[in-house]
Design a protein around this motif. Structure first.
Motif, PDB file in Angstrom:
ATOM      1  N   PHE A 149      11.999   5.649   7.628  1.00 47.73           N
ATOM      2  CA  PHE A 149      12.695   4.363   7.549  1.00 47.73           C
ATOM      3  C   PHE A 149      12.654   3.618   8.874  1.00 47.73           C
ATOM      4  CE2 PHE A 149      14.489   5.685   3.578  1.00 47.73           C
ATOM      5  CZ  PHE A 149      14.972   4.543   2.963  1.00 47.73           C
ATOM      6  N   ALA A 150      12.513   2.299   8.775  1.00 44.32           N
ATOM      7  CA  ALA A 150      12.775   1.401   9.904  1.00 44.32           C
ATOM      8  C   ALA A 150      14.165   0.820   9.670  1.00 44.32           C
ATOM      9  CB  ALA A 150      11.739   0.290   9.958  1.00 44.32           C
ATOM     10  N   MET A 151      15.079   0.979  10.641  1.00 38.49           N
ATOM     11  CA  MET A 151      16.480   0.611  10.455  1.00 38.49           C
ATOM     12  C   MET A 151      16.941  -0.387  11.503  1.00 38.49           C
ATOM     13  SD  MET A 151      17.846   2.333   7.863  1.00 38.49           S
ATOM     14  CE  MET A 151      19.590   2.590   8.193  1.00 38.49           C
ATOM     15  N   ARG A 152      17.933  -1.183  11.125  1.00 40.82           N
ATOM     16  CA  ARG A 152      18.612  -2.050  12.087  1.00 40.82           C
ATOM     17  C   ARG A 152      19.398  -1.210  13.074  1.00 40.82           C
ATOM     18  NH1 ARG A 152      20.340  -7.147  10.909  1.00 40.82           N
ATOM     19  NH2 ARG A 152      21.494  -6.866  12.841  1.00 40.82           N
ATOM     20  N   ASN A 180       0.804  -1.220   0.000  1.00 37.45           N
ATOM     21  CA  ASN A 180       0.000   0.000   0.000  1.00 37.45           C
ATOM     22  C   ASN A 180       0.837   1.271   0.000  1.00 37.45           C
ATOM     23  OD1 ASN A 180      -2.468  -1.486   0.189  1.00 37.45           O
ATOM     24  ND2 ASN A 180      -2.076  -1.786   2.386  1.00 37.45           N
ATOM     25  N   HIS A 181       2.153   1.126   0.026  1.00 41.66           N
ATOM     26  CA  HIS A 181       3.028   2.300   0.024  1.00 41.66           C
ATOM     27  C   HIS A 181       3.028   2.935  -1.370  1.00 41.66           C
ATOM     28  CE1 HIS A 181       6.702   4.716   0.389  1.00 41.66           C
ATOM     29  NE2 HIS A 181       6.592   4.553   1.707  1.00 41.66           N
ATOM     30  N   PRO A 182       3.138   4.285  -1.451  1.00 38.57           N
ATOM     31  CA  PRO A 182       3.179   4.947  -2.770  1.00 38.57           C
ATOM     32  C   PRO A 182       4.267   4.393  -3.687  1.00 38.57           C
ATOM     33  CG  PRO A 182       2.854   6.568  -1.047  1.00 38.57           C
ATOM     34  CD  PRO A 182       3.097   5.261  -0.348  1.00 38.57           C
ATOM     35  N   ASN A 240       7.144  -6.009  10.222  1.00 34.05           N
ATOM     36  CA  ASN A 240       5.851  -5.511  10.678  1.00 34.05           C
ATOM     37  C   ASN A 240       5.764  -3.997  10.547  1.00 34.05           C
ATOM     38  OD1 ASN A 240       4.781  -8.015  11.308  1.00 34.05           O
ATOM     39  ND2 ASN A 240       5.494  -7.964  13.432  1.00 34.05           N
ATOM     40  N   ALA A 241       6.880  -3.314  10.852  1.00 32.14           N
ATOM     41  CA  ALA A 241       6.904  -1.854  10.724  1.00 32.14           C
ATOM     42  C   ALA A 241       6.711  -1.441   9.264  1.00 32.14           C
ATOM     43  CB  ALA A 241       8.221  -1.306  11.266  1.00 32.14           C
ATOM     44  N   VAL A 242       7.261  -2.229   8.358  1.00 28.95           N
ATOM     45  CA  VAL A 242       7.104  -1.948   6.925  1.00 28.95           C
ATOM     46  C   VAL A 242       5.649  -2.156   6.502  1.00 28.95           C
ATOM     47  CG1 VAL A 242       7.679  -2.804   4.606  1.00 28.95           C
ATOM     48  CG2 VAL A 242       9.491  -2.434   6.291  1.00 28.95           C
ATOM     49  N   MET A 243       5.062  -3.284   6.900  1.00 21.83           N
ATOM     50  CA  MET A 243       3.724  -3.629   6.426  1.00 21.83           C
ATOM     51  C   MET A 243       2.615  -2.859   7.140  1.00 21.83           C
ATOM     52  SD  MET A 243       4.038  -7.770   5.752  1.00 21.83           S
ATOM     53  CE  MET A 243       4.680  -8.174   7.387  1.00 21.83           C
ATOM     54  N   GLN A 244       2.812  -2.553   8.429  1.00 21.50           N
ATOM     55  CA  GLN A 244       1.735  -1.934   9.196  1.00 21.50           C
ATOM     56  C   GLN A 244       1.879  -0.421   9.350  1.00 21.50           C
ATOM     57  OE1 GLN A 244       1.209  -4.041  12.918  1.00 21.50           O
ATOM     58  NE2 GLN A 244       1.452  -6.040  11.930  1.00 21.50           N
ATOM     59  N   ASN A 245       3.134   0.056   9.377  1.00 20.43           N
ATOM     60  CA  ASN A 245       3.348   1.492   9.607  1.00 20.43           C
ATOM     61  C   ASN A 245       3.781   2.256   8.368  1.00 20.43           C
ATOM     62  OD1 ASN A 245       4.534   0.016  12.405  1.00 20.43           O
ATOM     63  ND2 ASN A 245       2.993   1.611  12.715  1.00 20.43           N
ATOM     64  N   GLN A 246       3.858   1.547   7.234  1.00 17.89           N
ATOM     65  CA  GLN A 246       4.216   2.170   5.962  1.00 17.89           C
ATOM     66  C   GLN A 246       5.624   2.771   5.966  1.00 17.89           C
ATOM     67  OE1 GLN A 246       2.091   1.719   3.341  1.00 17.89           O
ATOM     68  NE2 GLN A 246       1.000   0.521   4.868  1.00 17.89           N
ATOM     69  N   TYR A 247       6.542   2.148   6.700  1.00 20.75           N
ATOM     70  CA  TYR A 247       7.936   2.572   6.675  1.00 20.75           C
ATOM     71  C   TYR A 247       8.672   1.854   5.540  1.00 20.75           C
ATOM     72  CZ  TYR A 247       7.002   4.241  11.449  1.00 20.75           C
ATOM     73  OH  TYR A 247       6.492   4.872  12.546  1.00 20.75           O
ATOM     74  N   LEU A 248       9.798   2.417   5.137  1.00 17.63           N
ATOM     75  CA  LEU A 248      10.716   1.731   4.244  1.00 17.63           C
ATOM     76  C   LEU A 248      11.777   1.033   5.086  1.00 17.63           C
ATOM     77  CD1 LEU A 248      11.477   4.290   1.368  1.00 17.63           C
ATOM     78  CD2 LEU A 248       9.923   2.342   1.304  1.00 17.63           C
ATOM     79  N   ALA A 249      12.337  -0.021   4.557  1.00 21.27           N
ATOM     80  CA  ALA A 249      13.454  -0.689   5.237  1.00 21.27           C
ATOM     81  C   ALA A 249      14.372  -1.295   4.191  1.00 21.27           C
ATOM     82  CB  ALA A 249      12.946  -1.781   6.172  1.00 21.27           C
TER      83      ALA A 249
END
Length: 307
Positions: free
Chosen positions: A189-192, A170-172, A227-236
């Motif tokens: 971004f969600a980062m390590r 669902n991300h642009p 989960n952060a990518v799929m639920q919060n629309q972050y990139l990783a």
């Protein structure tokens, strides 16, 4: 110079205090001081600087420490092998978090099929911590995705891997075939965590290209990052191996580096003074022969371009 000298020296180097070494070995502090003095006289070097009642290890001390850890470890192994009956060889294998989540179990299972008599103990953490444990002889061998910086460790490329930019369906970005590098500065971004080889490779890449990103989430758990990518629309930015299931299910859309600058290897790492047993040689062979199919074969992906 004896093993006892080296054990005391290692403890002083690790703790920075002679009093702690004295307590650990149930001896007096002057005895610890005399032991260090005897080592310094034996090798003709200064092992510690003594400034304002604090100890600072010298470069010569660091060199001795590296060898001392290996000598003590090998001596302990010798004692264990010669004194125990029905001894079962043990290999302590380390893995970085990406490796631990995607290929370590397969490698251990393959190794155990042909080496059932060998006990395998695994430890998973980031590249920085794995490197420290190898240098302290707390691990025998490791498989890492990050860059090893110590000259005392041998690093052999073994398994191919590459990073991808991951976003939810669902991300642009999931509607685009081409994403410009400059567009990354406007998204979250969600980062390590710091010390991660994955993070270091990506941060070096964006720094080299003069791009600043917005990190809003950090962690060392691949599942939480997904989960952060799929639920919060972050990139990783993540190893393609870690999102294989989500890619095939259509939950995650991936964007590849168009110039393969995120290609890398998982490497086998061990100390240059490590005794390589037959069991360790067999394990190294399993890692070198590890095969995996291309996760993205037949999958539509985006491309990250510099324009």
């Amino acid at each position: 110079m004896t093993i006892r000298h080296l054990r005391i020296f290692i403890e002083v180097a690790d703790s920075g205090k002679m009093s702690i070494a004295a307590s650990k070995f149930f001896i007096s502090q002057p005895t610890v001081s005399q032991t260090i003095k005897e080592l310094e006289e034996h090798y003709g070097v200064l092992l510690f600087e003594r400034l304002s009642k604090k100890l600072y290890i010298t470069e010569e001390g660091r060199q001795l420490l590296s060898y001392a850890r290996q000598v003590v470890s090998q001596f302990d192994n010798l004692e264990e092998k010669m004194l125990e009956t029905n001894h079962r060889e043990k290999i302590r294998i380390g893995a970085t978090i990406t490796v631990g989540n995607c290929i370590l179990a397969d490698i251990i299972n393959s190794f155990k099929e042909s080496n059932p008599e060998v006990e395998v103990c695994a430890y998973v953490s980031n590249t920085k911590i794995i490197q420290e444990k190898l240098l302290k002889s707390e691990l025998d061998i490791a498989i890492v995705e990050g860059k090893i910086k110590s000259p005392d460790l041998i690093c052999l490329p073994a398994v191919d891997d590459y990073l991808v930019l991951a976003c939810s369906k669902n991300h642009p970005f999931a509607k685009k075939k081409k994403i410009k590098l400059t567009e990354l500065s406007n998204v979250s971004f969600a980062m390590r965590e710091q010390g991660s080889g994955t993070r270091e490779l990506f941060e070096n890449y964006i720094s080299d290209h003069g791009v600043d990103i917005k990190t809003v989430w950090e962690g060392n758990c691949p599942g939480a990052i997904k989960n952060a990518v799929m639920q919060n629309q972050y990139l990783a930015v993540i190893s393609v191996r870690l999102v294989e299931e989500e890619i095939k299910n259509g939950e995650i859309y991936v964007i590849q580096n168009s110039e393969c600058e995120w290609d890398r290897h998982f490497s086998m790492v061990y100390h240059k003074n490590k005794f390589i047993s037959e069991a360790m040689k067999n394990l190294m062979g399993v890692v070198k022969n590890y095969k995996d199919t291309d996760v993205l074969q037949g999958i539509s992906t985006g491309k990250l371009i510099k324009g």
